[in-house]
Scaffold this motif. Structure first.
Motif, PDB file in Angstrom:
ATOM      1  N   LEU A 188      -5.369 -30.525   2.228  1.00 16.33           N
ATOM      2  CA  LEU A 188      -4.616 -30.292   1.000  1.00 16.33           C
ATOM      3  C   LEU A 188      -4.238 -31.585   0.299  1.00 16.33           C
ATOM      4  O   LEU A 188      -4.213 -31.647  -0.921  1.00 16.33           O
ATOM      5  CB  LEU A 188      -3.357 -29.474   1.304  1.00 16.33           C
ATOM      6  N   ARG A 189      -3.951 -32.617   1.054  1.00 24.88           N
ATOM      7  CA  ARG A 189      -3.514 -33.867   0.423  1.00 24.88           C
ATOM      8  C   ARG A 189      -4.616 -34.494  -0.435  1.00 24.88           C
ATOM      9  O   ARG A 189      -4.352 -35.391  -1.220  1.00 24.88           O
ATOM     10  CB  ARG A 189      -3.015 -34.848   1.472  1.00 24.88           C
ATOM     11  N   ASN A 190      -5.851 -34.027  -0.299  1.00 24.66           N
ATOM     12  CA  ASN A 190      -6.959 -34.552  -1.085  1.00 24.66           C
ATOM     13  C   ASN A 190      -7.187 -33.771  -2.388  1.00 24.66           C
ATOM     14  O   ASN A 190      -8.131 -34.062  -3.108  1.00 24.66           O
ATOM     15  CB  ASN A 190      -8.242 -34.540  -0.254  1.00 24.66           C
ATOM     16  N   PHE A 191      -6.351 -32.785  -2.687  1.00 21.72           N
ATOM     17  CA  PHE A 191      -6.505 -31.972  -3.884  1.00 21.72           C
ATOM     18  C   PHE A 191      -5.386 -32.281  -4.870  1.00 21.72           C
ATOM     19  O   PHE A 191      -4.258 -32.584  -4.467  1.00 21.72           O
ATOM     20  CB  PHE A 191      -6.460 -30.481  -3.528  1.00 21.72           C
ATOM     21  N   PRO A 192      -5.661 -32.187  -6.188  1.00 22.38           N
ATOM     22  CA  PRO A 192      -4.619 -32.441  -7.188  1.00 22.38           C
ATOM     23  C   PRO A 192      -3.367 -31.574  -6.997  1.00 22.38           C
ATOM     24  O   PRO A 192      -2.266 -32.014  -7.292  1.00 22.38           O
ATOM     25  CB  PRO A 192      -5.310 -32.107  -8.512  1.00 22.38           C
ATOM     26  N   VAL A 193      -3.533 -30.376  -6.472  1.00 21.33           N
ATOM     27  CA  VAL A 193      -2.398 -29.466  -6.280  1.00 21.33           C
ATOM     28  C   VAL A 193      -1.374 -30.038  -5.298  1.00 21.33           C
ATOM     29  O   VAL A 193      -0.213 -29.653  -5.314  1.00 21.33           O
ATOM     30  CB  VAL A 193      -2.896 -28.077  -5.825  1.00 21.33           C
ATOM     31  N   ARG A 240       3.748 -30.769  -2.435  1.00 29.08           N
ATOM     32  CA  ARG A 240       4.022 -31.670  -1.306  1.00 29.08           C
ATOM     33  C   ARG A 240       5.424 -31.551  -0.729  1.00 29.08           C
ATOM     34  O   ARG A 240       5.636 -31.829   0.441  1.00 29.08           O
ATOM     35  CB  ARG A 240       3.719 -33.108  -1.674  1.00 29.08           C
ATOM     36  N   ASN A 241       6.402 -31.148  -1.518  1.00 26.52           N
ATOM     37  CA  ASN A 241       7.775 -31.057  -1.031  1.00 26.52           C
ATOM     38  C   ASN A 241       8.175 -29.651  -0.604  1.00 26.52           C
ATOM     39  O   ASN A 241       9.339 -29.415  -0.298  1.00 26.52           O
ATOM     40  CB  ASN A 241       8.739 -31.586  -2.092  1.00 26.52           C
ATOM     41  N   MET A 264      -6.850 -26.882   7.632  1.00 25.64           N
ATOM     42  CA  MET A 264      -6.583 -27.312   6.258  1.00 25.64           C
ATOM     43  C   MET A 264      -5.141 -27.724   6.027  1.00 25.64           C
ATOM     44  O   MET A 264      -4.837 -28.412   5.068  1.00 25.64           O
ATOM     45  CB  MET A 264      -6.972 -26.219   5.274  1.00 25.64           C
ATOM     46  N   VAL A 265      -4.239 -27.335   6.890  1.00 21.66           N
ATOM     47  CA  VAL A 265      -2.829 -27.663   6.689  1.00 21.66           C
ATOM     48  C   VAL A 265      -2.461 -29.014   7.331  1.00 21.66           C
ATOM     49  O   VAL A 265      -1.366 -29.509   7.137  1.00 21.66           O
ATOM     50  CB  VAL A 265      -1.934 -26.512   7.201  1.00 21.66           C
ATOM     51  N   GLU A 266      -3.408 -29.622   8.020  1.00 24.79           N
ATOM     52  CA  GLU A 266      -3.149 -30.933   8.625  1.00 24.79           C
ATOM     53  C   GLU A 266      -2.785 -31.935   7.534  1.00 24.79           C
ATOM     54  O   GLU A 266      -3.381 -31.952   6.475  1.00 24.79           O
ATOM     55  CB  GLU A 266      -4.376 -31.424   9.399  1.00 24.79           C
ATOM     56  N   GLY A 267      -1.784 -32.744   7.789  1.00 25.02           N
ATOM     57  CA  GLY A 267      -1.359 -33.748   6.835  1.00 25.02           C
ATOM     58  C   GLY A 267      -0.377 -33.232   5.798  1.00 25.02           C
ATOM     59  O   GLY A 267       0.080 -33.981   4.953  1.00 25.02           O
TER      60      GLY A 267
END
Length: 115
Positions: free
Chosen positions: A36-41, A46-47, A63-66
């Motif tokens: 997820l951290r690699n997507f604009p969303v 993030r919070n 996919m929820v890693e990170g």
């Protein structure tokens, strides 16, 4: 506005015919690489402390890693109620829905955990 889906994005040409898939291509063998951290969303979510992850393969949970969540509920769809697969799913998912269970089941889970 507050629900975001991370999925493959199809591209269409001027004649509105399918012409390709935008990178990155998400498939069952690269879920641990597609974070997820690699997507604009990610900037918009993030919070958020709570995640409801829904998947139909053992790799979907990667996919929820990170993602800095505090609470995570993982719902897995196991379409063939196979005893051996169920044991593997039970190791990574909190809830297992079998035999093509309807999304109503997910809505009920969401309703219970959100109150």
């Amino acid at each position: 506005e507050n629900v975001h889906v991370v999925a493959n994005q199809l591209e269409f040409n001027a004649q509105e015919k399918f012409s390709g898939i935008r990178e990155p291509l998400i498939h069952s063998l690269n879920k641990h690489e597609i974070l997820l951290r690699n997507f604009p969303v990610f900037a918009a979510i993030r919070n958020r402390p709570n995640v409801l992850l829904i998947g139909d393969s053992l790799d979907d949970v990667g996919m929820v890693e990170g993602f800095p969540y505090r609470h995570l509920v993982k719902v897995g769809f196991l379409n063939e109620d196979n005893h051996e697969l169920r044991e593997h799913y039970a190791k990574v998912y909190d809830v297992i829905l079998t035999n093509d269970a309807p999304m109503d089941s997910v809505a009920e889970i969401f309703s219970r955990i959100s109150t």
